[in-house]
Write a protein that holds these residues in place. Structure first.
Motif, PDB file in Angstrom:
ATOM      1  N   GLU A   9       0.875  -1.160   0.115  1.00 48.75           N
ATOM      2  CA  GLU A   9      -0.070   0.077  -0.178  1.00 48.75           C
ATOM      3  C   GLU A   9       0.819   1.429   0.014  1.00 48.75           C
ATOM      4  OE1 GLU A   9      -3.488   2.504   0.173  1.00 48.75           O
ATOM      5  OE2 GLU A   9      -2.980   0.539  -0.695  1.00 48.75           O
ATOM      6  N   LYS A  10       1.845   1.302   0.858  1.00 49.37           N
ATOM      7  CA  LYS A  10       2.927   2.427   0.905  1.00 49.37           C
ATOM      8  C   LYS A  10       3.393   2.496  -0.480  1.00 49.37           C
ATOM      9  CE  LYS A  10       6.639   4.148   3.577  1.00 49.37           C
ATOM     10  NZ  LYS A  10       7.515   4.167   4.637  1.00 49.37           N
ATOM     11  N   ALA A  16       1.753   6.329  -6.938  1.00 48.45           N
ATOM     12  CA  ALA A  16       0.798   7.515  -7.222  1.00 48.45           C
ATOM     13  C   ALA A  16       1.306   8.836  -7.206  1.00 48.45           C
ATOM     14  CB  ALA A  16      -0.417   7.388  -6.635  1.00 48.45           C
ATOM     15  N   GLY A  17       2.122   9.106  -6.300  1.00 46.62           N
ATOM     16  CA  GLY A  17       2.624  10.398  -6.391  1.00 46.62           C
ATOM     17  C   GLY A  17       3.698  10.565  -7.176  1.00 46.62           C
ATOM     18  N   SER A  19       3.565   9.291 -10.509  1.00 47.33           N
ATOM     19  CA  SER A  19       2.704   9.752 -11.445  1.00 47.33           C
ATOM     20  C   SER A  19       2.232  10.966 -11.446  1.00 47.33           C
ATOM     21  CB  SER A  19       1.648   8.587 -11.679  1.00 47.33           C
ATOM     22  OG  SER A  19       2.125   7.253 -11.813  1.00 47.33           O
ATOM     23  N   GLU A  20       1.625  11.494 -10.390  1.00 49.77           N
ATOM     24  CA  GLU A  20       1.015  12.989 -10.373  1.00 49.77           C
ATOM     25  C   GLU A  20       2.289  13.743 -10.880  1.00 49.77           C
ATOM     26  OE1 GLU A  20      -0.877  13.144  -6.370  1.00 49.77           O
ATOM     27  OE2 GLU A  20      -2.154  11.584  -6.971  1.00 49.77           O
ATOM     28  N   TYR A  21       3.367  13.629 -10.141  1.00 46.02           N
ATOM     29  CA  TYR A  21       4.495  14.505 -10.209  1.00 46.02           C
ATOM     30  C   TYR A  21       4.966  14.857 -11.562  1.00 46.02           C
ATOM     31  CZ  TYR A  21       9.156  16.534 -10.272  1.00 46.02           C
ATOM     32  OH  TYR A  21      10.294  17.369 -10.551  1.00 46.02           O
ATOM     33  N   LYS A  22       5.153  13.214 -12.379  1.00 52.33           N
ATOM     34  CA  LYS A  22       5.464  13.458 -13.793  1.00 52.33           C
ATOM     35  C   LYS A  22       4.250  13.804 -14.495  1.00 52.33           C
ATOM     36  CE  LYS A  22       6.455  10.017 -17.217  1.00 52.33           C
ATOM     37  NZ  LYS A  22       6.669   8.495 -17.601  1.00 52.33           N
ATOM     38  N   ASN A  23       3.031  13.777 -14.343  1.00 49.26           N
ATOM     39  CA  ASN A  23       2.092  14.182 -15.153  1.00 49.26           C
ATOM     40  C   ASN A  23       1.949  15.602 -14.974  1.00 49.26           C
ATOM     41  OD1 ASN A  23       1.440  11.734 -16.025  1.00 49.26           O
ATOM     42  ND2 ASN A  23      -0.398  11.656 -14.591  1.00 49.26           N
ATOM     43  N   LYS A  24       2.400  16.287 -13.950  1.00 50.50           N
ATOM     44  CA  LYS A  24       2.421  17.787 -13.594  1.00 50.50           C
ATOM     45  C   LYS A  24       3.624  18.259 -14.416  1.00 50.50           C
ATOM     46  CE  LYS A  24       2.272  21.187  -9.879  1.00 50.50           C
ATOM     47  NZ  LYS A  24       3.222  21.910 -10.139  1.00 50.50           N
TER      48      LYS A  24
END
Length: 75
Positions: A9-10, A16-17, A19-24
């Motif tokens: 889970e960690k 996910a973080g 991926s969000e950073y990369k997408n941003k």
């Protein structure tokens, strides 16, 4: 939740973080272009690029830059 489940889970949250950073980062620094080709042409271009050690994207970007330079010389 068992220990392995907690670790998984960690890792999922960390991924996910990322991926969000990369997408941003991509949205702030890059632009996308949708390219439409005749059926089968993509594979021909991709094979050509790979023979020269390039990605499809890298080859297309290089081809565009070369054409821009050539067009500027004609003006």
């Amino acid at each position: 939740m068992c220990y392995n489940g907690a670790i998984m889970e960690k890792e999922r949250i960390l991924m996910a973080g990322k991926s969000e950073y990369k997408n941003k980062w991509l949205s702030e620094n890059k632009e996308r272009v949708n390219l439409v080709l005749a059926k089968g042409r993509k594979e021909i271009i991709k094979a050509h690029a790979e023979q020269r050690g390039e990605s499809l994207n890298g080859f297309i970007c290089r081809a565009i830059e070369n054409q821009l330079k050539q067009d500027e010389q004609e003006v």
